[in-house]
Design a protein around this motif. Structure first.
Motif, PDB file in Angstrom:
ATOM      1  N   THR A  64      32.147  10.561  -0.117  1.00 41.45           N
ATOM      2  CA  THR A  64      32.115  10.536   1.111  1.00 41.45           C
ATOM      3  C   THR A  64      33.502  11.628   1.473  1.00 41.45           C
ATOM      4  O   THR A  64      33.453  12.264   2.391  1.00 41.45           O
ATOM      5  CB  THR A  64      32.648   9.082   1.576  1.00 41.45           C
ATOM      6  OG1 THR A  64      32.959   9.400   3.128  1.00 41.45           O
ATOM      7  CG2 THR A  64      33.810   8.534   1.104  1.00 41.45           C
TER       8      THR A  64
ATOM      9  N   VAL B  69      35.607   2.862   2.078  1.00 42.98           N
ATOM     10  CA  VAL B  69      34.741   4.186   1.344  1.00 42.98           C
ATOM     11  C   VAL B  69      33.183   3.814   1.153  1.00 42.98           C
ATOM     12  O   VAL B  69      32.399   4.218   1.596  1.00 42.98           O
ATOM     13  CB  VAL B  69      35.204   4.200  -0.247  1.00 42.98           C
ATOM     14  CG1 VAL B  69      34.049   5.176  -1.033  1.00 42.98           C
ATOM     15  CG2 VAL B  69      36.619   5.143  -0.151  1.00 42.98           C
TER      16      VAL B  69
ATOM     17  N   LEU C 170      31.543   4.045   4.790  1.00 42.56           N
ATOM     18  CA  LEU C 170      31.523   5.333   5.187  1.00 42.56           C
ATOM     19  C   LEU C 170      30.234   5.892   4.276  1.00 42.56           C
ATOM     20  O   LEU C 170      29.267   6.525   4.920  1.00 42.56           O
ATOM     21  CB  LEU C 170      32.459   6.127   4.560  1.00 42.56           C
ATOM     22  CG  LEU C 170      34.012   6.180   5.394  1.00 42.56           C
ATOM     23  CD1 LEU C 170      34.971   6.755   4.974  1.00 42.56           C
ATOM     24  CD2 LEU C 170      33.578   6.760   6.861  1.00 42.56           C
ATOM     25  N   ILE C 171      30.089   5.408   3.109  1.00 41.66           N
ATOM     26  CA  ILE C 171      28.763   5.730   2.238  1.00 41.66           C
ATOM     27  C   ILE C 171      27.598   5.044   2.799  1.00 41.66           C
ATOM     28  O   ILE C 171      26.399   5.553   3.024  1.00 41.66           O
ATOM     29  CB  ILE C 171      29.102   5.510   0.686  1.00 41.66           C
ATOM     30  CG1 ILE C 171      29.973   6.565   0.045  1.00 41.66           C
ATOM     31  CG2 ILE C 171      27.684   5.593  -0.174  1.00 41.66           C
ATOM     32  CD1 ILE C 171      30.558   5.880  -1.185  1.00 41.66           C
TER      33      ILE C 171
ATOM     34  N   ARG D  53      27.176   4.222   5.682  1.00 41.19           N
ATOM     35  CA  ARG D  53      26.770   4.944   7.132  1.00 41.19           C
ATOM     36  C   ARG D  53      26.481   6.364   7.019  1.00 41.19           C
ATOM     37  O   ARG D  53      26.226   6.953   8.018  1.00 41.19           O
ATOM     38  CB  ARG D  53      28.104   4.599   7.872  1.00 41.19           C
ATOM     39  CG  ARG D  53      28.246   3.268   8.293  1.00 41.19           C
ATOM     40  CD  ARG D  53      28.203   2.804   9.548  1.00 41.19           C
ATOM     41  NE  ARG D  53      28.540   1.450   9.879  1.00 41.19           N
ATOM     42  CZ  ARG D  53      27.957   0.324  10.107  1.00 41.19           C
ATOM     43  NH1 ARG D  53      26.676   0.364   9.405  1.00 41.19           N
ATOM     44  NH2 ARG D  53      28.550  -1.003  10.177  1.00 41.19           N
ATOM     45  N   ASP D  54      26.398   6.820   5.584  1.00 39.51           N
ATOM     46  CA  ASP D  54      26.212   8.251   5.347  1.00 39.51           C
ATOM     47  C   ASP D  54      27.224   9.134   6.191  1.00 39.51           C
ATOM     48  O   ASP D  54      26.601  10.194   6.854  1.00 39.51           O
ATOM     49  CB  ASP D  54      24.756   8.770   5.395  1.00 39.51           C
ATOM     50  CG  ASP D  54      24.195   9.684   5.220  1.00 39.51           C
ATOM     51  OD1 ASP D  54      24.756  10.240   3.906  1.00 39.51           O
ATOM     52  OD2 ASP D  54      23.287  10.455   5.572  1.00 39.51           O
ATOM     53  N   LEU D  55      28.580   8.909   5.961  1.00 40.70           N
ATOM     54  CA  LEU D  55      29.218   9.477   6.908  1.00 40.70           C
ATOM     55  C   LEU D  55      30.333  10.218   5.879  1.00 40.70           C
ATOM     56  O   LEU D  55      30.459   9.413   4.904  1.00 40.70           O
ATOM     57  CB  LEU D  55      30.151   8.675   7.729  1.00 40.70           C
ATOM     58  CG  LEU D  55      29.275   8.290   8.882  1.00 40.70           C
ATOM     59  CD1 LEU D  55      30.292   7.141   9.643  1.00 40.70           C
ATOM     60  CD2 LEU D  55      28.957   9.430   9.862  1.00 40.70           C
ATOM     61  N   THR D  56      30.760  11.408   6.033  1.00 41.78           N
ATOM     62  CA  THR D  56      31.884  11.914   5.184  1.00 41.78           C
ATOM     63  C   THR D  56      33.064  12.212   5.902  1.00 41.78           C
ATOM     64  O   THR D  56      33.359  11.874   7.330  1.00 41.78           O
ATOM     65  CB  THR D  56      31.536  13.475   4.942  1.00 41.78           C
ATOM     66  OG1 THR D  56      31.109  13.998   6.141  1.00 41.78           O
ATOM     67  CG2 THR D  56      30.314  13.535   3.841  1.00 41.78           C
TER      68      THR D  56
ATOM     69  N   GLN E 276      35.616  14.460   1.611  1.00 42.99           N
ATOM     70  CA  GLN E 276      35.480  15.801   1.450  1.00 42.99           C
ATOM     71  C   GLN E 276      36.527  16.789   1.170  1.00 42.99           C
ATOM     72  O   GLN E 276      36.521  17.807   0.458  1.00 42.99           O
ATOM     73  CB  GLN E 276      35.027  16.615   2.989  1.00 42.99           C
ATOM     74  CG  GLN E 276      33.640  16.032   3.378  1.00 42.99           C
ATOM     75  CD  GLN E 276      32.723  16.401   2.345  1.00 42.99           C
ATOM     76  OE1 GLN E 276      32.167  17.367   2.449  1.00 42.99           O
ATOM     77  NE2 GLN E 276      32.001  15.161   1.547  1.00 42.99           N
TER      78      GLN E 276
ATOM     79  N   ALA F  48      33.488  17.644   7.632  1.00 42.36           N
ATOM     80  CA  ALA F  48      33.290  16.222   7.387  1.00 42.36           C
ATOM     81  C   ALA F  48      32.914  15.844   9.077  1.00 42.36           C
ATOM     82  O   ALA F  48      33.204  16.221   9.852  1.00 42.36           O
ATOM     83  CB  ALA F  48      34.546  15.711   7.073  1.00 42.36           C
ATOM     84  N   ASP F  49      32.153  14.541   8.558  1.00 39.00           N
ATOM     85  CA  ASP F  49      31.750  13.853   9.979  1.00 39.00           C
ATOM     86  C   ASP F  49      32.855  13.124  10.513  1.00 39.00           C
ATOM     87  O   ASP F  49      33.213  13.010  11.939  1.00 39.00           O
ATOM     88  CB  ASP F  49      30.893  12.550   9.682  1.00 39.00           C
ATOM     89  CG  ASP F  49      29.776  13.098   9.024  1.00 39.00           C
ATOM     90  OD1 ASP F  49      29.113  14.151   9.314  1.00 39.00           O
ATOM     91  OD2 ASP F  49      29.283  12.776   7.947  1.00 39.00           O
TER      92      ASP F  49
END
Length: 169
Positions: free
Chosen positions: A51, A17, A20-21, A23-26, A53, A99-100
């Motif tokens: 992160t 988690v 992901l946060i 790296r600014d990814l969801t 979704q 989401a990414d």
């Protein structure tokens, strides 16, 4: 976190988690075998709302087809326990949630073989991972009862995500 750094199983969800946060990814999940356990494991981490979704529990093939866009001809030909199905599920999770990154699980937890695949045959799919243009799927051969296989699938999926995220610069 350095690429070679690994965390114990208890701290793995929080580490993923945080990666992901950072790296600014969801992220979103598409789960058959684990039936929501992966999404719940991520959601148990404080701050996961930054992160996660959402997720789709697609236990039945018609749900994989209708909600995730898995090719019905592929399901008819290969069955649900297949690398390409896992890839399409992961990509479908991304698409339906925006989401990414998408992660999927499909496999046989037992107590009996399914569609000719032995208990413990599992695929984890990943889509949208930085540095990986195409969705990927990894075949796992896991041991244990249903609960152990499902838990180990979640752990291995999170380890895959951590490895991809720590290797990305």
């Amino acid at each position: 976190m350095e690429p070679a750094e690994r965390v114990d199983a208890e701290n793995l969800p929080a580490a993923v988690v945080q990666l992901l946060i950072r790296r600014d990814l969801t992220v979103a999940t598409a789960e058959s075998l684990t039936a929501g356990l992966l999404a719940a494991t991520l959601a148990d981490v404080p701050g996961a709302s930054g992160t996660l979704q959402g997720g789709v529990v697609a236990y039945q093939n018609h749900v994989k087809e209708r909600l995730l866009g898995v090719d019905p001809a592929l399901l008819a030909r290969a069955g649900a326990v297949d690398a390409e199905v896992a890839r399409q599920m992961a990509e479908g999770a991304r698409r339906v949630t925006g989401a990414d990154v998408g992660i999927s699980t499909t496999g046989v937890a037992g107590p009996e073989a399914h569609q000719g695949k032995p208990v413990g045959t599992v695929y984890v799919g990943l889509a949208g991972m930085p540095g990986h243009a195409e969705p990927e799927a990894v075949l796992l051969h896991l041991k244990g009862d249903r609960e152990a296989i499902r838990r180990d699938t979640v752990r291995r999926g999170l380890q895959m995500m951590q490895a991809r995220l720590t290797g990305w610069t």
